[in-house]
Motif scaffolding. Sequence first.
Motif, PDB file in Angstrom:
ATOM      1  N   PRO A  53     -10.261  -7.954  -1.177  1.00 49.75           N
ATOM      2  CA  PRO A  53      -9.457  -6.882  -0.576  1.00 49.75           C
ATOM      3  C   PRO A  53     -10.291  -6.030   0.365  1.00 49.75           C
ATOM      4  O   PRO A  53     -11.511  -5.908   0.226  1.00 49.75           O
ATOM      5  CB  PRO A  53      -8.968  -6.094  -1.785  1.00 49.75           C
ATOM      6  CG  PRO A  53      -9.990  -6.352  -2.845  1.00 49.75           C
ATOM      7  CD  PRO A  53     -10.492  -7.744  -2.609  1.00 49.75           C
ATOM      8  N   THR A  54      -9.608  -5.430   1.339  1.00 48.11           N
ATOM      9  CA  THR A  54     -10.223  -4.499   2.279  1.00 48.11           C
ATOM     10  C   THR A  54      -9.510  -3.154   2.178  1.00 48.11           C
ATOM     11  O   THR A  54      -8.496  -3.011   1.477  1.00 48.11           O
ATOM     12  CB  THR A  54     -10.147  -5.028   3.712  1.00 48.11           C
ATOM     13  OG1 THR A  54      -8.771  -5.079   4.110  1.00 48.11           O
ATOM     14  CG2 THR A  54     -10.746  -6.429   3.807  1.00 48.11           C
ATOM     15  N   HIS A  55     -10.030  -2.156   2.897  1.00 49.48           N
ATOM     16  CA  HIS A  55      -9.419  -0.830   2.891  1.00 49.48           C
ATOM     17  C   HIS A  55      -8.432  -0.639   4.037  1.00 49.48           C
ATOM     18  O   HIS A  55      -7.902   0.456   4.231  1.00 49.48           O
ATOM     19  CB  HIS A  55     -10.515   0.241   3.001  1.00 49.48           C
ATOM     20  CG  HIS A  55     -11.233   0.215   4.313  1.00 49.48           C
ATOM     21  ND1 HIS A  55     -12.216  -0.697   4.601  1.00 49.48           N
ATOM     22  CD2 HIS A  55     -11.096   0.988   5.428  1.00 49.48           C
ATOM     23  CE1 HIS A  55     -12.664  -0.494   5.829  1.00 49.48           C
ATOM     24  NE2 HIS A  55     -12.003   0.512   6.355  1.00 49.48           N
ATOM     25  N   GLN A  56      -8.149  -1.692   4.791  1.00 44.88           N
ATOM     26  CA  GLN A  56      -7.242  -1.596   5.933  1.00 44.88           C
ATOM     27  C   GLN A  56      -5.805  -1.888   5.501  1.00 44.88           C
ATOM     28  O   GLN A  56      -5.568  -2.693   4.591  1.00 44.88           O
ATOM     29  CB  GLN A  56      -7.675  -2.568   7.020  1.00 44.88           C
ATOM     30  CG  GLN A  56      -9.071  -2.294   7.565  1.00 44.88           C
ATOM     31  CD  GLN A  56      -9.499  -3.309   8.606  1.00 44.88           C
ATOM     32  OE1 GLN A  56      -8.795  -4.288   8.836  1.00 44.88           O
ATOM     33  NE2 GLN A  56     -10.621  -3.077   9.235  1.00 44.88           N
ATOM     34  N   GLN A  57      -4.858  -1.229   6.180  1.00 43.20           N
ATOM     35  CA  GLN A  57      -3.439  -1.406   5.926  1.00 43.20           C
ATOM     36  C   GLN A  57      -2.769  -1.956   7.184  1.00 43.20           C
ATOM     37  O   GLN A  57      -3.107  -1.562   8.301  1.00 43.20           O
ATOM     38  CB  GLN A  57      -2.771  -0.089   5.519  1.00 43.20           C
ATOM     39  CG  GLN A  57      -3.359   0.533   4.267  1.00 43.20           C
ATOM     40  CD  GLN A  57      -2.717   1.863   3.938  1.00 43.20           C
ATOM     41  OE1 GLN A  57      -1.712   2.247   4.552  1.00 43.20           O
ATOM     42  NE2 GLN A  57      -3.295   2.568   2.971  1.00 43.20           N
ATOM     43  N   ALA A  62       0.818  -1.201   0.000  1.00 48.35           N
ATOM     44  CA  ALA A  62       0.000   0.000   0.000  1.00 48.35           C
ATOM     45  C   ALA A  62       0.861   1.266   0.000  1.00 48.35           C
ATOM     46  O   ALA A  62       0.637   2.183  -0.776  1.00 48.35           O
ATOM     47  CB  ALA A  62      -0.940  -0.003   1.204  1.00 48.35           C
ATOM     48  N   ARG A  63       1.881   1.316   0.861  1.00 46.69           N
ATOM     49  CA  ARG A  63       2.802   2.467   0.913  1.00 46.69           C
ATOM     50  C   ARG A  63       4.061   2.020   1.632  1.00 46.69           C
ATOM     51  O   ARG A  63       4.084   1.008   2.332  1.00 46.69           O
ATOM     52  CB  ARG A  63       2.161   3.664   1.621  1.00 46.69           C
ATOM     53  CG  ARG A  63       1.750   3.404   3.051  1.00 46.69           C
ATOM     54  CD  ARG A  63       0.972   4.581   3.613  1.00 46.69           C
ATOM     55  NE  ARG A  63       0.512   4.320   4.965  1.00 46.69           N
ATOM     56  CZ  ARG A  63       1.166   4.676   6.071  1.00 46.69           C
ATOM     57  NH1 ARG A  63       2.331   5.326   5.956  1.00 46.69           N
ATOM     58  NH2 ARG A  63       0.688   4.405   7.265  1.00 46.69           N
ATOM     59  N   ASN A  97      -6.137  -8.549   3.090  1.00 42.91           N
ATOM     60  CA  ASN A  97      -7.133  -9.286   2.303  1.00 42.91           C
ATOM     61  C   ASN A  97      -7.817 -10.324   3.175  1.00 42.91           C
ATOM     62  O   ASN A  97      -7.198 -10.924   4.071  1.00 42.91           O
ATOM     63  CB  ASN A  97      -6.479  -9.993   1.115  1.00 42.91           C
ATOM     64  CG  ASN A  97      -5.885  -9.026   0.125  1.00 42.91           C
ATOM     65  OD1 ASN A  97      -6.353  -7.896   0.007  1.00 42.91           O
ATOM     66  ND2 ASN A  97      -4.850  -9.443  -0.583  1.00 42.91           N
ATOM     67  N   GLN A 137      -9.185  12.807   6.844  1.00 41.42           N
ATOM     68  CA  GLN A 137     -10.213  12.429   5.877  1.00 41.42           C
ATOM     69  C   GLN A 137     -11.490  13.188   6.200  1.00 41.42           C
ATOM     70  O   GLN A 137     -11.946  13.174   7.351  1.00 41.42           O
ATOM     71  CB  GLN A 137     -10.479  10.926   5.898  1.00 41.42           C
ATOM     72  CG  GLN A 137      -9.290  10.085   5.464  1.00 41.42           C
ATOM     73  CD  GLN A 137      -9.609   8.605   5.471  1.00 41.42           C
ATOM     74  OE1 GLN A 137     -10.708   8.209   5.854  1.00 41.42           O
ATOM     75  NE2 GLN A 137      -8.652   7.780   5.048  1.00 41.42           N
ATOM     76  N   GLN A 185      -2.792  12.386   9.033  1.00 40.32           N
ATOM     77  CA  GLN A 185      -3.689  12.068   7.917  1.00 40.32           C
ATOM     78  C   GLN A 185      -5.104  12.467   8.285  1.00 40.32           C
ATOM     79  O   GLN A 185      -5.588  12.139   9.373  1.00 40.32           O
ATOM     80  CB  GLN A 185      -3.646  10.579   7.587  1.00 40.32           C
ATOM     81  CG  GLN A 185      -2.288  10.099   7.103  1.00 40.32           C
ATOM     82  CD  GLN A 185      -2.293   8.624   6.773  1.00 40.32           C
ATOM     83  OE1 GLN A 185      -3.285   7.952   6.981  1.00 40.32           O
ATOM     84  NE2 GLN A 185      -1.171   8.134   6.254  1.00 40.32           N
ATOM     85  N   TRP A 234      -1.840  -3.992   2.053  1.00 46.41           N
ATOM     86  CA  TRP A 234      -3.288  -4.112   2.158  1.00 46.41           C
ATOM     87  C   TRP A 234      -3.644  -5.437   2.805  1.00 46.41           C
ATOM     88  O   TRP A 234      -2.976  -6.442   2.583  1.00 46.41           O
ATOM     89  CB  TRP A 234      -3.957  -4.030   0.792  1.00 46.41           C
ATOM     90  CG  TRP A 234      -3.809  -2.713   0.095  1.00 46.41           C
ATOM     91  CD1 TRP A 234      -3.044  -2.446  -0.977  1.00 46.41           C
ATOM     92  CD2 TRP A 234      -4.463  -1.491   0.443  1.00 46.41           C
ATOM     93  NE1 TRP A 234      -3.150  -1.125  -1.352  1.00 46.41           N
ATOM     94  CE2 TRP A 234      -4.029  -0.513  -0.478  1.00 46.41           C
ATOM     95  CE3 TRP A 234      -5.354  -1.116   1.443  1.00 46.41           C
ATOM     96  CZ2 TRP A 234      -4.462   0.798  -0.431  1.00 46.41           C
ATOM     97  CZ3 TRP A 234      -5.774   0.200   1.486  1.00 46.41           C
ATOM     98  CH2 TRP A 234      -5.348   1.140   0.567  1.00 46.41           C
ATOM     99  N   ASP A 289     -15.581  14.448   4.883  1.00 43.77           N
ATOM    100  CA  ASP A 289     -16.751  14.111   4.070  1.00 43.77           C
ATOM    101  C   ASP A 289     -17.817  15.149   4.334  1.00 43.77           C
ATOM    102  O   ASP A 289     -18.261  15.326   5.483  1.00 43.77           O
ATOM    103  CB  ASP A 289     -17.276  12.721   4.416  1.00 43.77           C
ATOM    104  CG  ASP A 289     -18.438  12.319   3.509  1.00 43.77           C
ATOM    105  OD1 ASP A 289     -18.630  12.992   2.482  1.00 43.77           O
ATOM    106  OD2 ASP A 289     -19.138  11.347   3.845  1.00 43.77           O
TER     107      ASP A 289
END
Length: 822
Positions: free
Chosen positions: A803-807, A302-303, A455, A319, A317, A453, A321
């Motif tokens: 896949p998930t959005h978690q790192q 991911a990074r 999974n 985020q 970081q 990432w 909305d």
Amino acid sequence: MTRTLGIWTSADGQLMLRIDWEQGATNLSVFAIAARSGHESPAFYLPLNGLPCPVHCQLKPDIELKGTLWFKALSGNLGKGCVWADIYSTNAPTRLHPRRFEGALLECFLGEVPEPVEPPLPPYLPDESYQGPEDASAEALPPGQNLFPYVYLRHWPALDSAALAKDFIVMPSGFISQSPFIGELARCKSQGQRAAMTRLAERYLQTDQSASPPTAPLQLAWERYLALLLVPGFSTQTLAPLTLELTEGRSQAPILLPAALFPLPQQTASPPEAPGQLAPYAIGELQMLRQRLIGYELGDIARVQSLMPGERQHLAQSQGDSQLRFAHSQQQSHSETQNSAAEDWLNSQLHQQRTVMEKLCTDDYQNLSTHYGPPTEATLSGIVSHKTQAGDNPASKDRTQLARHLLDKSQSLLANGQQKQSGQRQLSHQQQLAKSRFDNSASNEPRIGVYRWLNRRFEAFVVHYGNRLMFECLLPKPAAVYIRQQRRLCGQELAEPQPLASFGINDWSGLDSQLARTLAVRYQALDIAPCPASRVQSLGLRAGEQRALAIPPGYQVSAVALNTLGGEGRLLAGDQQLSGQQQLRGTALFGEEQSLALCAEATGTDFLAAVKVSCEPSATLLEQWQQDCYQRLQAAYQRQAERYYRQQTPAMDAQPRESLRQVERHYLKAGAKQLLLARQQQDAPAWLSRPRLEQFFDDAIEWPEMSYRFFSEDDTELPCLDSQADPLFSAFLQAASARLLLPVRPDREKALLYYLQSGAPWPLNNSLCPVHLANAPLVHQLQTLPANAAQHLVGEPWTELVPTHQQVLDTSTALPWQVRHD
């Protein structure tokens, strides 16, 4: 004598199917033709007994055709039906742009067609490698979550005479000649006298058979069994012991009705057939795809976070909305009101009374009609009667709940009836802030952090849920009843527009000037240009004068007329010569499209030639006008169709999708029931009423599991009428036909098949139901399948990564500088 029943052309115009029939033949001949090259394939023989015909051919130069054709007879009549196709054509060299067609090609009315002795082609055979579902004694199913169900359809093979005698109870053929009763029934069947067969059976059942000459017990059992089938409801309790007597020792083998007696001949005064078709289609094996979570694993990078020796980093970081919503609604009332407490109380009371009347009372309208005169006059005639329906005496708690419900409803009606103007503005903002600190100040070596990432690993598997007999139902105009009811309720006078094909216009080549004007008025197409007309140009030439006459674009010279004065001379027009008072006509003589060369020759100087040149529109110009006119007429028809169907389409915000699906299923179910009711025998007893039959249909068919699809006239996609309309409901309103797949309950399969052939429901258990010869292969295939109660795995499970959005920080390995591809 061979005659062509019709020619079907594909939507792109490249493929044609010609269907021929020879008088007295038991099959149709289908020829595939490539429109571009004219290449014709060998004939495909399509049986009239409903068996599918595989199609696979190569048409020069670049068309390949594959698929299946059926002939679907209407109500068992081989001479009346339609050719149904499931075919697709591809570009053979590149296999690009396949075009599929599934639906009815054309209707056929052949007259009297003899019954085929043997089917020329067997139906679809299942895959030889498929051995059916696994044994029900498999291991227990693993726990999991249901994803989605699907149905695997398979057709049934044909049966030979040996299999029929082995797996069915067949009446000995000698009984027809040995038994006077069965022989007389067979004679009446051959003459088509159904009423006579019923009278013979009633007379046989009412006669004491003990006084007759002694008869063999098996023959006597068959006689009484057949007589009870011919008179439904005469003695239902006697059918069960007779069936057990005939199947003694072979309880699992069904009784096969003799073909010399069943199915019964059609009645002479039968009612008109309901439009549509209904027949067994395939055996569906219900499968369910399930999954269960078995673990997690690291995925792709991911990074990467790197730190120099002695470096410290602070990372934040964020985020955010934001949503902005604004709603505005306004309702106006033009009635005059007075603000007083008494007036408000009176309105509230009126709303409450109206709510009670709507809840507990019904209105019966008889011959109610309204006639409007001038704008301020109206005449209402008819009878309106109010009925109050009182039920059982409810308990006090029920009364209180009903009163509270009526009061709440009346108050909401009163509040919605007032003028309201409201605006709502809502601004929501959500922000997530994550802070991290990376410290490498105490180290002399660089550090690297690899984030990957995360999974999820699932195990997926297929579970067999059971077998279902699937019926195929074809309904023309499935929304016709719904639209007619909506027009009656709303008082709409808008008529449904007719397509261009109803006027014999299948393409642009059939348009002319008179027909275009008629259709423009009908479709209100005001942007259609007039048909190009002839043009005439005139000029004068003196002796020795030359000129090139310009021809209007898209025109060609069709005639030249000459008139001379002042001596003798001649005129050269193109490659033609004229003199005196001469006229030449015909595009074959001239045909110039850009300019016409004219030259006058004479002996005297006072010669004068008056020339008139006539020009006609060329074939290219007329084709361009026809194509443009056809497109504009199609667009005008589409606008009228959208306006018509939009009147019947509720907006998505006014009615939820679930209720629209209920409307579709309600009218599709009603259409299918009409086809089932059309199979009812007309001489049935009075106790076999329509409510009893509908209850039989509700018990036999799993209506909630019905699947359907809508088709247009030319197999094109049905457009959505409005951005606010539901696409599926819009297709329902416009559909020219609908195809339904109806699953049958496992315990009512043979009973429903018996009803379709005999017109009477089977009153006993499904296992005791007899079988007609036409349904013997289907019933045999159903009996060979395992029981429906056993759920088991189909095939081997497999794993899937989601896949998930978690790192996650990968601490096990360093950064992969090199990637190997084995």
